[in-house]
Design a protein around this motif. Structure first.
Motif, short mmCIF file in Angstrom:
data_model
loop_
_atom_site.label_atom_id
_atom_site.label_comp_id
_atom_site.label_asym_id
_atom_site.label_seq_id
_atom_site.Cartn_x
_atom_site.Cartn_y
_atom_site.Cartn_z
N MET A 168 0.83 -1.20 0.00
CA MET A 168 0.00 0.00 0.00
C MET A 168 0.87 1.25 0.00
N GLU A 169 1.90 1.26 0.84
CA GLU A 169 2.77 2.43 0.91
C GLU A 169 3.47 2.71 -0.42
N ARG A 170 3.80 1.66 -1.16
CA ARG A 170 4.56 1.84 -2.40
C ARG A 170 3.69 2.04 -3.63
N ILE A 171 2.49 1.48 -3.61
CA ILE A 171 1.68 1.44 -4.82
C ILE A 171 0.51 2.41 -4.80
N LEU A 172 -0.26 2.45 -3.70
CA LEU A 172 -1.58 3.07 -3.71
C LEU A 172 -1.56 4.54 -4.10
N LYS A 173 -2.40 4.89 -5.07
CA LYS A 173 -2.62 6.27 -5.47
C LYS A 173 -4.13 6.53 -5.47
N VAL A 174 -4.51 7.68 -4.90
CA VAL A 174 -5.92 8.03 -4.74
C VAL A 174 -6.18 9.35 -5.45
N TYR A 175 -7.28 9.38 -6.18
CA TYR A 175 -7.74 10.63 -6.80
C TYR A 175 -8.93 11.15 -6.00
N ILE A 176 -8.86 12.43 -5.61
CA ILE A 176 -9.94 13.05 -4.83
C ILE A 176 -10.71 14.00 -5.74
N TYR A 177 -12.00 13.77 -5.86
CA TYR A 177 -12.83 14.67 -6.66
C TYR A 177 -12.89 16.04 -5.98
N GLN A 178 -12.72 17.08 -6.79
CA GLN A 178 -12.79 18.44 -6.27
C GLN A 178 -14.19 19.03 -6.40
N ASP A 179 -15.11 18.26 -6.95
CA ASP A 179 -16.49 18.72 -7.11
C ASP A 179 -17.22 18.68 -5.77
#
Length: 511
Positions: A172-183
Motif C-alpha cells: 500500500m505504501e509503495r503502490i496506492l494512489k488516490v484521486y480526490i474529486y474536487q467537485d
C-alpha cells in the motif's frame, strides 16, 4: 659498494715495496713539521670518499631519528646502535645476518563466516504498471506473503495474519494512489467535522488531502477514487428536523454521483467499484440507498457497520472506528490508563438510555445494585464529583459498550484509549477493522440475550487471560490514534489499508 677508505689497503705504487717483499707490520709514517706532502687524488677516489661520507651521515641521521621516535617500553634503557648495513640494533641484539632464523609465526585462525543473508527480491517499477496490473501483482504478493519472524512494530496476537498484513501494508505504501474529486458544494463536501463522536470521517478526509504519498492529480494513475462528503454535514444541511425522512439526504448524494458519471469517465468503467466514501454518522449507510451502484458496488467505510440491514457488505465494506475527539488540537489528550492492580471496578457504563439493549442493561445492573457493576444512565453529579467519566474508565477492568439506536458506539475506542478491555453488546455488529484485527485477543463479545448473566461471564474470565487481554489493549492503542502528522500503523493508515485491501480483493488473478 666499496668499503670506507680507512678500511681499504693502499694501492701499490712504484715508490712503495710490494706485498711480497714487505712482510713487517705496517707503521705510520711520521709527520714532519714544515714538510708538505703532495698527494695526487684520482677522480674515482674522490667519488668514493664523498659517497662514503654521505652514507655515514645518512646512517647517523637515521639512528638519531629512530632513537627519538621509538615509543617507551620496559627495555627503553637498552643501548641502540646500527650495524654496518645501517639497521637498528637494540641492547646486545646481534646483527640480523648473524642471528638465528626466526621460526615462522602461526597464522591466525580465519574469521567466522557471516550468516547467510537471503537476497531480497527486486521490486518492480510500480509507477510503470497500469493500475489493474499493480493490483493483480499486489494480490499475488499478499497471498504468498513470507512469514514474519520478528517485527518490533507489530504484535502478532493482535492480527488474524500478521504476515499478510505486513506485506499488504508495505505494498500500500509503495503502490496506492488516490484521486480526490474536487467537485461538490461546501459544507457538505470538503469541510468535515474534526471534533465530536463523528470526527473519524473528518480526520480521515483532512489527513488524506494532506498526503503527498498517496494523492495524485492525474486520475488515470489512480487505483481508488474518493467521494469527499461528510455524512454529518449532509444531515445538518439537508435533514428536516422531526420529519423522520432520510430520503432528501440519499437523493442529494445520488445526484452528486450522477453528475460525476456524466462529467468524468471513471465511474462508468467499474460502475463505482473503485470508488469509496467514509461516513461516521449513524445515518451514513442510508445516504447511499437512492443510487443502486453506490449502494452495491462502492466501498463504504462506515461506523454503523450493521450486517443485518443489507447495506453494509462484510468483506467489501470497512467497519470504521467511531472516535470521540474533544480537542482537535490535542487529539491524544487523556490517552492512557492505570495498571491492572489499581483497577478496582469490575465493569462500567454511563450514557443515554435508548435502543433495545441499554434499557435491559440498566434494569439488571443499574441503580447502584452492585458496587462492582457501575452502570448509570447519565453519570450523577454526586458520583462525577468524586470520579469523572474518564476516571471511571481508567479505574475499571471492563468497559461496557452496548449498542444504542444503532450497533456502533464510541465507547469501544474510548475503552482502548483508557486501556480498559471493551465488552461489546451488539448483535450483527461488524467490529472495526475486523478484516485484519483479531478482536478475541483484546475484547469480550456478549450476546444481547446474555445481559442478565453479564457479571458471571466477566468474573469467569481467569486473571491470567485478563492480564493478556489488557496487555493487548495497550499494544493495540497505537493503531487507533489520530496524529496531526500521520505515522506508520496509526488509525489513518489502518483505515486506508482496509480500503486498499478491499480494492485489491476485487481483482481477478490466474490460479
Amino acid at each position: 659498494m666499496r668499503p670506507p677508505p680507512h678500511l681499504t689497503a693502499p694501492a701499490p705504487s712504484a715508490a712503495a715495496p710490494s706485498a711480497a717483499s714487505y712482510a713487517g707490520p705496517s707503521r705510520r709514517r711520521p709527520r714532519h713539521r714544515g714538510v708538505t706532502t703532495t698527494t695526487t687524488t684520482t677522480p674515482s677516489a674522490c667519488c668514493c670518499r664523498a659517497a662514503a661520507l654521505a652514507f655515514l651521515l645518512a646512517a647517523g641521521a637515521a639512528t638519531a631519528l629512530l632513537t627519538f621516535s621509538l615509543p617507551s617500553s620496559p627495555s627503553a634503557s637498552a643501548t641502540t646502535r646500527t650495524d654496518f648495513t645501517g639497521q637498528l640494533l637494540v641492547g646486545n641484539q646481534p646483527p640480523p645476518h648473524l642471528s638465528a632464523p626466526r621460526a615462522p609465526a602461526t597464522p591466525p585462525p580465519p574469521p567466522p563466516s557471516p550468516p547467510a543473508v537471503r537476497r531480497r527480491r527486486r521490486e518492480p517499477s510500480y509507477w510503470r504498471m497500469a493500475p489493474e496490473e499493480a493490483l493483480r501483482y499486489a494480490k499475488k504478493e499478499i497471498r504468498d506473503a513470507e512469514p514474519v519472524l520478528d517485527d518490533p512494530d507489530l504484535y502478532a496476537p493482535l492480527f488474524k495474519n500478521v504476515s499478510q498484513f505486513k506485506r499488504s501494508y508495505e505494498l500500500m505504501e509503495r503502490i496506492l494512489k488516490v484521486y480526490i474529486y474536487q467537485d461538490g458544494r461546501r459544507p457538505i463536501f470538503h469541510t468535515p467535522p474534526l471534533s465530536g463522536i463523528y470526527a473519524s470521517e473528518g480526520w480521515f478526509m483532512k489527513l488524506l488531502k494532506e498526503s503527498r504519498r498517496h494523492v495524485v492529480d492525474d486520475a488515470t494513475k489512480a487505483h481508488l477514487f474518493y467521494l469527499p462528503y461528510s455524512s454529518q454535514q449532509l444531515r445538518l444541511t439537508r435533514y428536516v428536523p422531526d420529519s423522520h425522512d432520510l430520503r432528501p439526504l440519499s437523493v442529494y448524494l445520488r445526484n452528486f454521483v450522477r453528475g460525476l458519471a456524466i462529467k468524468y469517465p471513471f465511474w462508468n468503467r467499474t460502475r463505482g467499484a473503485d470508488h469509496f466514501l467514509v461516513a461516521c454518522h449513524d445515518w451514513g449507510p442510508y445516504t447511499t440507498t437512492a443510487h443502486r451502484d453506490l449502494r452495491k458496488n462502492t466501498i463504504k467505510a462506515l461506523c454503523n457497520a450493521d450486517s443485518s440491514e443489507g447495506i453494509f457488505t462484510p468483506g467489501k465494506d470497512v467497519s470504521l472506528p467511531e472516535t470521540t475527539i474533544r480537542t482537535p488540537r490535542r487529539p491524544l489528550r487523556y490517552v492512557g490508563g492505570l495498571p491492572v492492580s489499581r483497577r478496582g471496578i469490575l465493569a462500567f457504563f454511563a450514557g443515554n438510555v435508548h435502543g433495545r439493549v441499554r434499557p435491559e442493561l440498566l434494569r439488571h445492573w443499574g441503580g447502584g445494585q452492585d458496587d462492582e457493576m457501575r452502570v448509570y444512565s447519565l453519570l450523577p453529579s454526586r458520583v462525577s464529583r468524586r470520579m469523572s467519566y474518564i476516571q471511571h474508565m481508567k479505574n475499571s477492568r471492563f468497559c461496557l459498550c452496548p449498542m444504542g439506536y444503532e450497533v456502533n458506539s464510541p465507547r469501544i475506542v474510548e475503552a482502548l484509549y483508557y486501556e480498559c478491555v471493551p465488552v461489546i453488546i451488539a448483535d450483527n455488529f461488524v467490529l472495526p477493522l475486523s478484516d485484519v484485527l483479531d478482536w478475541s485477543a483484546f475484547s469480550v463479545v456478549v450476546a444481547e440475550k446474555d445481559v442478565p448473566d453479564l457479571k458471571r461471564i466477566l468474573q469467569g474470565i481467569p486473571l491470567r487471560r485478563y492480564v493478556k487481554m489488557h496487555d493487548c489493549v495497550k499494544r493495540l492503542q497505537r493503531h487507533f490514534l489520530w496524529h496531526a502528522r500521520p505515522i506508520k500503523y496509526d488509525l489513518f493508515h489502518m483505515i486506508l489499508h482496509s480500503i486498499w485491501l478491499s480494492r485489491v480483493s476485487q481483482v481477478e488473478i490466474e490460479a
